[in-house]
Scaffold this active site. Structure first.
Site, PDB file in Angstrom:
ATOM      1  N   ARG A   1     -15.771   1.967 -17.755  1.00 22.50           N
ATOM      2  CA  ARG A   1     -14.478   1.806 -18.432  1.00 22.50           C
ATOM      3  C   ARG A   1     -13.763   3.119 -18.709  1.00 22.50           C
ATOM      4  O   ARG A   1     -14.366   4.084 -19.182  1.00 22.50           O
ATOM      5  CB  ARG A   1     -14.661   1.071 -19.763  1.00 22.50           C
TER       6      ARG A   1
ATOM      7  N   ASP B   1      -5.999  -5.175 -23.699  1.00 24.57           N
ATOM      8  CA  ASP B   1      -5.038  -6.011 -22.976  1.00 24.57           C
ATOM      9  C   ASP B   1      -5.721  -6.956 -22.000  1.00 24.57           C
ATOM     10  O   ASP B   1      -5.202  -8.034 -21.694  1.00 24.57           O
ATOM     11  CB  ASP B   1      -4.018  -5.132 -22.249  1.00 24.57           C
TER      12      ASP B   1
ATOM     13  N   CYS C   1     -10.508   0.804 -14.938  1.00 25.63           N
ATOM     14  CA  CYS C   1     -11.947   0.954 -14.831  1.00 25.63           C
ATOM     15  C   CYS C   1     -12.407   0.937 -13.375  1.00 25.63           C
ATOM     16  O   CYS C   1     -11.610   0.849 -12.446  1.00 25.63           O
ATOM     17  CB  CYS C   1     -12.644  -0.197 -15.569  1.00 25.63           C
TER      18      CYS C   1
ATOM     19  N   ILE D   1      -7.696   2.776 -22.279  1.00 23.37           N
ATOM     20  CA  ILE D   1      -6.290   3.136 -22.484  1.00 23.37           C
ATOM     21  C   ILE D   1      -5.715   2.376 -23.677  1.00 23.37           C
ATOM     22  O   ILE D   1      -5.030   2.944 -24.520  1.00 23.37           O
ATOM     23  CB  ILE D   1      -5.456   2.819 -21.226  1.00 23.37           C
ATOM     24  N   VAL D   2      -5.969   1.070 -23.731  1.00 28.72           N
ATOM     25  CA  VAL D   2      -5.514   0.232 -24.840  1.00 28.72           C
ATOM     26  C   VAL D   2      -6.734  -0.191 -25.656  1.00 28.72           C
ATOM     27  O   VAL D   2      -7.718  -0.665 -25.097  1.00 28.72           O
ATOM     28  CB  VAL D   2      -4.753  -1.006 -24.320  1.00 28.72           C
TER      29      VAL D   2
END
Length: 583
Positions: free
Chosen positions: A50, A98, A2, A53-54
């Site tokens: 943001r 995460d 981010c 990705i996860v």
């Protein structure tokens, strides 16, 4: 990852201040185009842009812990987050992100949790109970981060300089491997590996231990819920990354979602060394390969955007960032959200060609230590910002903490380059992956001579930049360079040209102090220039400046600057503008 912005302890909690923070946060929107968030608690603002990705569906950031006393804005990837969640079994997590563990770790352990994290990160957790906070940056500085101070006593934190340079009285790069605590208003280093003191290590070279450590570093970075690929120039580092990724991809969760076919990407001028080598490796590994070609004029047209996004006037960074910037735009247009890349190997193993002249193992090792400590101002900054300009994340397994510890504790005598013994640069890394029964790469790729990224995309790229700069910077301007730019005075027309552009975007004195300087040859530190007296007359960051080492070395300094002859070969005015995409 981010883009983050935090304004802490400001004296103006008005609506106008909130609007200003939102405005500044939008300057970072390219880093995280999928979600914008802002949380205000009294005189503190935490903003975030943001790139998911996860757990991309979780959305909301900044992140909170279960009962809201801790709020965190974070730019990072935490590879051991699942293990950390198990240690925090008494906590309730709101998302599968995460980075969600950070707020909980801060609540549980206070300031002493940072070294528990395995990953790359920059973050600001705020304890709303007493308005205390810390700021932390990952060990090597893979993520970019700046800190600034306002006249009202406020502390500003931003992923990029452009988020705070207009509003702070003073700002600087946040040091890697450090944290800043509001309780004592000071920095302390949380990352304390044995190699940091530059003491000479003595561990024996174990090829299998080195191989396994790097394989683990690559595999842990395959944590993803979105499509990804690998940057593949055909050099040793990117080829090893691609080879390991292709071997292990089928066993990961990523393969279940996106398939086991790896996509690889390469950029270069038509006919460049990297395009040829990259395709050969891709064919060998069976990747879905994408070649992006650009012209010298394409690169020149992008220079201003590159300097704005990468936030530097360093010559070698701009030369290498431009092809990466152009390639990242194309990669993102294909729906890919992150790539795995090979930065950091040359610093760890002494892979730059000037290391051929290291006089002994002590100076060899000390130079690698200096290079790693400076990575956040060079290759990390380039890889992070030239990709994030298009909302693309780059992951760098060579800069894994555990892998660095293994590699930097090897007796540097094993890293020394000895041509008469057949030991070229990065020999111990090459040897570790020289497997006769189950080869990772073809032999001639495994033992290909080092090419710096700005050279490998095509030698005429650098020559073209010099020719272009010579048209815009006169001899008279160079005579006055020391008066106009007393700090890091440019000593070439190319450097002067970049500096003019940088100063237009970032005119503050604090901004120019964030860029490193000093003499260099083939990307050396100033100290290593002393290894060869001839280098002082041939200072240039290109690998071809390593006279007597590079196969295509400059014959002499005058040959480098033959602008007229170069333009007879490639007329800049006639170069096509469109980027061609092949494959």
């Amino acid at each position: 990852m981010c883009g983050i912005l935090a304004v802490l302890g400001c004296s103006d909690p008005s609506r106008a201040k909130r609007v200003r923070v939102l405005e500044l946060s939008r300057r970072l929107k390219h880093r995280g185009p999928e979600w914008s968030g802002l949380h205000q608690h009294g005189d503190c603002y935490l903003a975030q842009q943001r790139l998911a990705i996860v757990d991309p569906a979780s959305g909301d950031q900044p992140l909170f812990n279960e009962d809201n006393p801790s709020i965190v804005t974070v730019n990072g990837e935490i590879y051991n987050h699942e293990d950390l969640r198990k240690q925090l079994s008494n906590h309730t997590f709101r998302t599968g992100s995460d980075c969600d563990v950070i707020a909980h770790l801060y609540e549980e352990y206070g300031e002493d949790f940072v070294d528990m994290l395995d990953g790359i990160f920059s973050f600001v957790p705020l304890d709303t109970r007493d308005n205390s906070y810390i700021v932390a940056r990952d060990a090597i500085g893979v993520t970019s981060l700046y800190i600034g101070w306002g006249l009202d006593g406020s502390v500003w934190i931003s992923s990029e300089m452009k988020g705070l340079n207009d509003d702070c009285e003073h700002f600087e790069c946040f040091p890697p491997g450090h944290l800043y605590s509001s309780k004592d208003s000071g920095f302390r280093r949380w990352y304390n590996p044995s190699w940091y003191s530059e003491a000479i290590p003595s561990a024996p070279y174990d090829p299998l231990a080195l191989r396994h450590a790097f394989e683990k570093a690559v595999v842990k970075r395959l944590m993803t819920d979105v499509p990804f690929g690998v940057l593949l120039s055909g050099g040793l580092d990117s080829s090893l990354v691609a080879s390991i990724t292709s071997r292990y991809l089928a066993t990961t969760k990523a393969a279940e979602q996106w398939g086991s076919k790896l996509h690889s990407f390469c950029v270069g001028l038509e006919g460049s060394p990297d395009l040829k080598a990259g395709k050969e490796v891709a064919d060998y590994l069976g990747t879905v390969h994408h070649e992006f070609t650009f012209t010298v004029q394409d690169g020149i047209d992008a220079i201003e955007d590159v300097i704005y996004h990468v936030e530097t006037y360093d010559v070698t960074s701009i030369r290498a960032s431009t092809p990466m910037f152009l390639m990242s735009r194309k990669i993102k247009s294909l729906g890919v959200k992150w790539v795995i890349s090979g930065e950091g190997s040359d610093e760890i193993f002494g892979g730059y060609l000037y290391f051929h002249k290291a006089p002994n193992k002590e100076e060899f090792h000390e130079e690698t230590c200096r290079k790693i400590k400076a990575l956040h101002q060079y290759d990390c900054q380039r890889a992070n910002k030239s990709t994030y300009a298009w909302g693309l994340e780059a992951r760098v397994p060579f800069l894994d903490k555990a892998f660095i510890n293994v590699a930097m504790n090897i007796d540097p005598e094993n890293k020394m380059i000895k041509r008469d013994e057949g030991r070229i640069e990065k020999y111990i890394l090459r040897k570790a992956f020289d497997d006769e029964e189950n080869p990772y790469l073809p032999k001639h790729i495994l033992y290909r001579q080092k090419e710096q990224f700005s050279d490998g995309v095509g030698y005429s790229w650098i020559d073209g930049l010099k020719a272009h700069a010579a048209k815009h910077v006169t001899d008279k301007m160079m005579l006055n360079a020391g008066n106009i730019f007393p700090h890091n005075t440019p000593n070439t027309k190319e450097a002067y040209y970049y500096r003019m552009i940088f100063e237009r975007f970032f005119p503050q004195n604090s901004a120019r102090l964030t860029v490193p300087g000093g003499p260099t040859v083939a990307c050396s530190t100033a100290k290593a220039v002393e290894w060869d007296a001839a280098w002082s007359n041939n200072l240039d960051p290109s690998g071809r400046a390593a006279l007597g080492v590079h196969d295509s070395a400059y014959e002499n300094h005058n040959k480098v600057n033959k602008t007229v002859e170069f333009e007879k070969i490639i007329p800049l005015e006639a170069a096509p503008v469109e980027l061609a995409i092949q494959g």
